[in-house]
Design an enzyme around this catalytic site. Structure first.
Site, PDB file in Angstrom:
ATOM      1  N   ASP A   1       0.450  -7.839   1.685  1.00 10.69           N
ATOM      2  CA  ASP A   1       0.788  -6.412   1.652  1.00 10.69           C
ATOM      3  C   ASP A   1       2.299  -6.235   1.482  1.00 10.69           C
ATOM      4  O   ASP A   1       2.988  -5.750   2.379  1.00 10.69           O
ATOM      5  CB  ASP A   1       0.287  -5.752   2.938  1.00 10.69           C
ATOM      6  CG  ASP A   1       0.294  -4.224   2.868  1.00 10.69           C
ATOM      7  OD1 ASP A   1       0.554  -3.680   1.783  1.00 10.69           O
ATOM      8  OD2 ASP A   1       0.042  -3.597   3.907  1.00 10.69           O
TER       9      ASP A   1
ATOM     10  N   HIS B   1       0.814  -1.218   0.000  1.00 17.34           N
ATOM     11  CA  HIS B   1       0.000   0.000   0.000  1.00 17.34           C
ATOM     12  C   HIS B   1       0.847   1.267   0.000  1.00 17.34           C
ATOM     13  O   HIS B   1       0.327   2.362  -0.165  1.00 17.34           O
ATOM     14  CB  HIS B   1      -1.006   0.003   1.167  1.00 17.34           C
ATOM     15  CG  HIS B   1      -0.418   0.186   2.522  1.00 17.34           C
ATOM     16  ND1 HIS B   1      -0.154  -0.866   3.376  1.00 17.34           N
ATOM     17  CD2 HIS B   1      -0.081   1.306   3.202  1.00 17.34           C
ATOM     18  CE1 HIS B   1       0.335  -0.401   4.519  1.00 17.34           C
ATOM     19  NE2 HIS B   1       0.382   0.917   4.443  1.00 17.34           N
TER      20      HIS B   1
ATOM     21  N   GLN C   1       1.468   5.809  11.486  1.00 19.42           N
ATOM     22  CA  GLN C   1       1.580   6.261  10.109  1.00 19.42           C
ATOM     23  C   GLN C   1       3.026   6.626   9.756  1.00 19.42           C
ATOM     24  O   GLN C   1       3.715   7.271  10.533  1.00 19.42           O
ATOM     25  CB  GLN C   1       0.663   7.468   9.865  1.00 19.42           C
ATOM     26  CG  GLN C   1      -0.769   7.087   9.533  1.00 19.42           C
ATOM     27  CD  GLN C   1      -1.479   6.426  10.696  1.00 19.42           C
ATOM     28  OE1 GLN C   1      -1.670   7.042  11.740  1.00 19.42           O
ATOM     29  NE2 GLN C   1      -1.864   5.190  10.539  1.00 19.42           N
ATOM     30  N   GLY C   2       3.461   6.200   8.582  1.00 21.12           N
ATOM     31  CA  GLY C   2       4.841   6.408   8.170  1.00 21.12           C
ATOM     32  C   GLY C   2       5.729   5.223   8.490  1.00 21.12           C
ATOM     33  O   GLY C   2       6.827   5.099   7.962  1.00 21.12           O
ATOM     34  N   ASP C   3       5.233   4.325   9.386  1.00 21.42           N
ATOM     35  CA  ASP C   3       5.973   3.099   9.694  1.00 21.42           C
ATOM     36  C   ASP C   3       5.629   1.970   8.734  1.00 21.42           C
ATOM     37  O   ASP C   3       6.269   0.921   8.759  1.00 21.42           O
ATOM     38  CB  ASP C   3       5.681   2.637  11.125  1.00 21.42           C
ATOM     39  CG  ASP C   3       6.266   3.562  12.167  1.00 21.42           C
ATOM     40  OD1 ASP C   3       7.412   4.015  11.989  1.00 21.42           O
ATOM     41  OD2 ASP C   3       5.580   3.846  13.165  1.00 21.42           O
ATOM     42  N   SER C   4       4.603   2.154   7.906  1.00 21.08           N
ATOM     43  CA  SER C   4       4.187   1.106   6.972  1.00 21.08           C
ATOM     44  C   SER C   4       5.375   0.539   6.214  1.00 21.08           C
ATOM     45  O   SER C   4       6.223   1.285   5.710  1.00 21.08           O
ATOM     46  CB  SER C   4       3.183   1.658   5.966  1.00 21.08           C
ATOM     47  OG  SER C   4       1.890   1.686   6.493  1.00 21.08           O
TER      48      SER C   4
END
Length: 258
Positions: free
Chosen positions: A120, A74, A211-214
């Site tokens: 993912d 994603h 968020q941003g660690d994905s």
């Protein structure tokens, strides 16, 4: 429920069954501690020219071959030429250290589903290999995902003001077992699968990936157990973090990183 990638200044909440992109507010790994580039040389920050931050931070990832980075599918919805990868720079604002490479190819797992969030995974091919840098081996045993294990997650994501911005953080997150996430109605409805995910974190809301660690690595015993994938906000009481488990997809992934 939100995917833990950076979006362009807005939060897209779930509408039905899919996890959504995330905000670019002022948060990183929530409740984590600072990590050095030396202790996690295989951890990389992924940048994108569409990012609104000065650092262009987009997602996190892990070096799995000198010229290959594994991250979340994603995170890979933009043009290939818009991506870059930074290695060896714990503080993304310190341009005097670390190395940078543009991305020349982008592969997304063919079975990735934006609805269930299964598979993912994406692989970025670097224009300039990161030579002399240790790479992270993939976990191939599904038995590694076991309740009671305590893997460590790494990333440059949001912190809820528990740490400095754009700086590599780490957090030990207990593996809670698949039954914990399957017992959360919203997670079950939004695609959590024992065959595809790792359920890890703190149900009291003390700490979490964000968020941003994905795409950031969840590491256990020196191997890549999973990647940061999605969750209900960040460090929300009653909700664990959901990670994309590597072992079920390891053969497909290794075909891409050789």
């Amino acid at each position: 429920m939100m995917k833990r990638a950076v979006a362009l200044g807005l939060v897209l909440l779930l509408a039905g069954a899919g996890a959504a992109a995330a905000d670019s507010g002022k948060r990183m790994i929530v409740g984590g501690t600072l990590a050095s580039a030396t202790e996690a040389p295989w951890a990389v920050a992924i940048t994108n020219t569409d990012a609104s931050r000065a650092s262009k931070r987009w997602c996190s990832g892990v070096l799995v071959a000198p010229n290959k980075v594994l991250t979340a599918a994603h995170c890979a919805a933009r043009a290939t030429s818009s991506y870059g990868v930074i290695q060896g720079r714990a503080d993304l604002n310190d341009r005097e250290v670390g190395q940078f490479s543009k991305v020349t190819a982008l592969w997304v797992h063919p079975a990735y589903s934006g609805t269930t969030n299964h598979n993912d995974f994406a692989v970025l091919t670097l224009a300039k290999p990161m030579t002399g840098v240790p790479v992270m081996p993939l976990e191939t045993s599904a038995k590694a995902d076991r309740k009671g294990a305590v893997p460590v997650v790494y990333g440059w994501g949001d912190t809820h003001e528990t740490g400095p911005e754009d700086t590599l953080q780490k957090l030990a997150v207990p593996d809670l077992g698949d039954s914990t996430c399957l017992g959360i109605k919203g997670y079950r409805e939004n695609g959590y699968s024992a065959a595809a995910n790792v359920c890890a974190g703190y149900l009291d809301g003390r700490a979490d990936a964000c968020q941003g660690d994905s795409g950031g690595p969840l590491v256990l015993n020196g191997r890549l157990l999973a990647l940061v994938s999605w969750g209900n906000g960040c460090a929300q009481a009653g909700y664990a973090g959901v990670y994309a488990e590597v072992a079920p997809a390891a053969k497909t992934l290794m075909d891409q990183v050789r």
